[in-house]
Scaffold this active site. Structure first.
Site, PDB file in Angstrom:
ATOM      1  N   LYS A 122     -12.855  29.171 -28.622  1.00  0.00           N
ATOM      2  CA  LYS A 122     -13.187  28.315 -29.540  1.00  0.00           C
ATOM      3  C   LYS A 122     -12.177  27.534 -30.423  1.00  0.00           C
ATOM      4  O   LYS A 122     -11.252  28.146 -30.645  1.00  0.00           O
ATOM      5  CB  LYS A 122     -14.430  29.093 -30.619  1.00  0.00           C
ATOM      6  CG  LYS A 122     -14.909  28.285 -31.694  1.00  0.00           C
ATOM      7  CD  LYS A 122     -15.827  29.129 -32.669  1.00  0.00           C
ATOM      8  CE  LYS A 122     -16.471  28.341 -33.377  1.00  0.00           C
ATOM      9  NZ  LYS A 122     -17.632  29.241 -34.099  1.00  0.00           N
ATOM     10  N   SER A 137     -22.203  26.895 -34.080  1.00  0.00           N
ATOM     11  CA  SER A 137     -20.763  26.299 -34.110  1.00  0.00           C
ATOM     12  C   SER A 137     -20.054  26.940 -32.885  1.00  0.00           C
ATOM     13  O   SER A 137     -18.888  26.416 -32.563  1.00  0.00           O
ATOM     14  CB  SER A 137     -19.954  26.806 -35.310  1.00  0.00           C
ATOM     15  OG  SER A 137     -19.679  28.292 -35.282  1.00  0.00           O
ATOM     16  N   SER A 180     -23.293  32.431 -35.007  1.00  0.00           N
ATOM     17  CA  SER A 180     -22.616  31.429 -34.178  1.00  0.00           C
ATOM     18  C   SER A 180     -22.124  31.944 -32.836  1.00  0.00           C
ATOM     19  O   SER A 180     -21.635  31.067 -32.109  1.00  0.00           O
ATOM     20  CB  SER A 180     -21.501  30.792 -34.912  1.00  0.00           C
ATOM     21  OG  SER A 180     -22.346  29.774 -35.851  1.00  0.00           O
TER      22      SER A 180
END
Lengths: 497, 59
Positions: A86, A156, A180
């Site tokens: 990420k 996210s 998330s």
């Protein structure tokens, strides 16, 4: 190294199977990386899971891994395995933008602790994955859900969920402040693990809310998540929240029977305000756990109904505190999207008394959950009350109540950010062609137990073998393409719609 | 609401353009409605706030 499996099939393999093939020199890490890069090249223009791909560095890393392995310096099951991170994990020499124009062009001079451990284990970084701005689920990033390009991949860590589900990498690391990791995993039909607070270092991850943020893996199989957790877990002096708790071999206990395990089902809150299709799917999964020998028991966590106010209070105040310097700098302040800037501004108006009461509630919830866990070994709930929603959908109607999709989607996940308990989501079926997730929650530092239950469920059901329709680079959806990776897995199937 | 926020903003040293203040106010009104339930609940008196910070030995 030899190659017995078509390159185009490798991205559908499990990480564990690919690792075994690398170890036995059946496949080279270079082939694995090329297979992932080719697939990224072919479909990511439509999926938009990656924010940055460093193909040259990935191939260099793969060649180095191959050379090591040929010299009998095999480092373990992540050696030569292509993964992705990420975009809030710092990576030396590669962009880390935290999903925000505020951090545009930011190249860190350090590696996040979790990535450092993966890199030391020989993992190969393909690139950075799309995410919501500063990990706050209010804007709509470009990433799409591989099961339906009109839909969101989740919150996210959506880039991570989409990339893993679409076979662009073997595993990814995400972060989870209210759900998330688990929500995109559930939306995209993969496994997502939020470990215990303090199990995995947050060092080098751009914070959102210090006491709620967790780092963890997304993968296509439970075993793969267990392998990654085994590498990234452990004390890191640079993150004071990490605990001095031994890291067990998470893979070793996966195949133990779950017969006799006591599984709590908290109906209040977790089976309320849920869509009928998701509820029926999760209830069927509970029956399957019972068939496997688990003993289901109804349990109750009375104060959980106040959790939303508590997590909003802590999240708003914490994010406002950390991002204050950016809000105060006029040139940076303007780079936030209006929605995120609004939330950060609002965080400055959280009252200290409310904040402390929210923290007080955390203690109460921990006490109630501790009492529940004296009678059970794990809790099982739906991961979400709904399936992946359309990207331009802001509200949803569940029963007779209309609410914001963002309020609905994290209802069953945020309690375990407030309390820090480990939680994993595993695919448990489909509703109208969209994946549904089953959430399994454990005692602190007992990730082994929830992974064992998830693995038993996964092994007795077909959901993990189903792959999304392929997304060709010209935008055509190609249904029913066989992604069968030959000798290692059963043939893939499309889900019922 | 906006007036109250404007006062709060001055106290907090956080001045905002009026249109942004209105948006923040609208959001906070929603948030405070949710928080009201937390404020209203009587938690056990002995319940202490969780402070998730711990120190290790210094030697």
């Amino acid at each position: 190294m030899g190659l017995n499996v078509r390159r185009s099939d490798w991205p559908w393999e499990s990480l564990a199977a690919a690792a075994q093939a690398v170890k036995s020199r059946e496949v080279s890490p270079v082939e694995l990386v090329r297979a992932c890069l080719e697939r990224i090249e072919r479909i990511d223009a439509r999926l938009k899971a990656f924010r940055a791909v460093d193909a040259e560095a990935a191939l260099d890393g793969a060649r180095a891994a191959e050379a090591d392995i040929l010299r009998n310096r095999y480092r373990g099951p992540l050696h030569g395995i292509p993964i992705a991170l990420k975009d809030n994990y710092d990576t030396r020499g590669l962009l880390t933008t935290n999903g925000s124009k505020v951090f545009a062009g930011r190249i860190s001079d350090r590696d996040a602790g979790a990535w450092e451990r993966l890199r030391s284990a020989g993992a190969v970084l393909l690139g950075k994955l799309g995410m919501h701005e500063v990990a706050w689920g209010v804007d709509v990033p470009p990433t799409r859900n591989p099961w339906d390009l009109r839909r969101t991949p989740g919150l996210s860590s959506g880039g991570a969920g989409a990339a893993v589900a679409a076979g662009l990498c073997f595993a990814a690391l995400g972060t989870d402040t209210g759900g998330s990791i688990r929500i995109p995993a559930a939306c995209c039909g993969v496994v997502g693990l939020k470990p215990t607070y303090g199990r995995v270092s947050r060092f080098g991850i751009l914070p959102h809310s210090w006491s709620l943020d967790h780092a963890g893996p997304l993968a296509r199989r439970v075993e793969d998540a267990a392998v990654v957790l085994g590498v990234i877990a452990g004390r890191d002096a640079r993150d004071p929240s990490t605990a001095h708790v031994d890291v067990p071999d998470y893979s070793a206990g996966l195949r133990r029977s779950i017969a006799g395990l006591r599984v709590g089902v908290p109906s209040a809150h977790f089976f309320e305000r849920i869509t009928p299709g998701v509820e029926a799917t999760v209830r069927a999964a509970l029956q399957e756990l019972e068939r496997l020998g688990a003993r289901l028991e109804e349990v109750s966590v009375p104060h959980i109904r106040y959790g939303l106010a508590a997590i909003l209070t802590i999240e708003l105040a914490s994010a406002a505190a950390w991002y204050d310097r950016y809000l105060r700098a006029p040139d940076l302040r303007e780079r936030f999207t209006p929605e995120v800037r609004l939330l950060l501004d609002a965080g400055r108006f959280v009252f200290a008394g409310d904040f402390l009461k929210a923290q007080q509630l955390r203690g109460v919830l921990l006490g109630e959950l501790r009492a529940v866990f004296r009678a059970v070994d794990a809790l099982v709930t739906p991961t979400m009350p709904l399936t992946a929603w359309l990207v331009d959908e802001t509200t949803t109607r569940i029963g007779d109540q209309e609410e914001h999709v963002l309020h609905a989607c994290w209802r069953y996940t945020y309690p375990f950010n407030l309390t820090g308990l480990p939680a994993v989501t595993v695919p448990c079926g489909f509703v109208e062609g969209l994946p549904v997730g089953l959430q399994i929650v454990g005692r602190p530092f007992e990730e082994g137990t929830i992974l064992r239950i998830a693995h038993a469920y996964e092994s007795s059901t077909p959901w993990h073998r189903m792959t999304p329709p392929d997304v060709a680079s010209d935008g055509d959806v190609v249904p029913g393409e066989e992604h069968g990776p030959g000798q290692h897995s059963a043939p893939d199937r499309r889900p019922p719609t | 609401m906006e007036d109250a926020l404007a006062v709060l903003a001055v106290v907090a040293g956080h001045t905002l353009p009026e249109h942004e203040l209105r948006l923040v106010g609208a959001y906070l009104a929603e948030y405070w409605r949710e928080v009201e339930a937390l404020r209203a609940v009587a938690l056990p008196e002995e319940a202490e706030p969780v402070v998730q910070f711990h120190l290790e030995r210094w030697d």
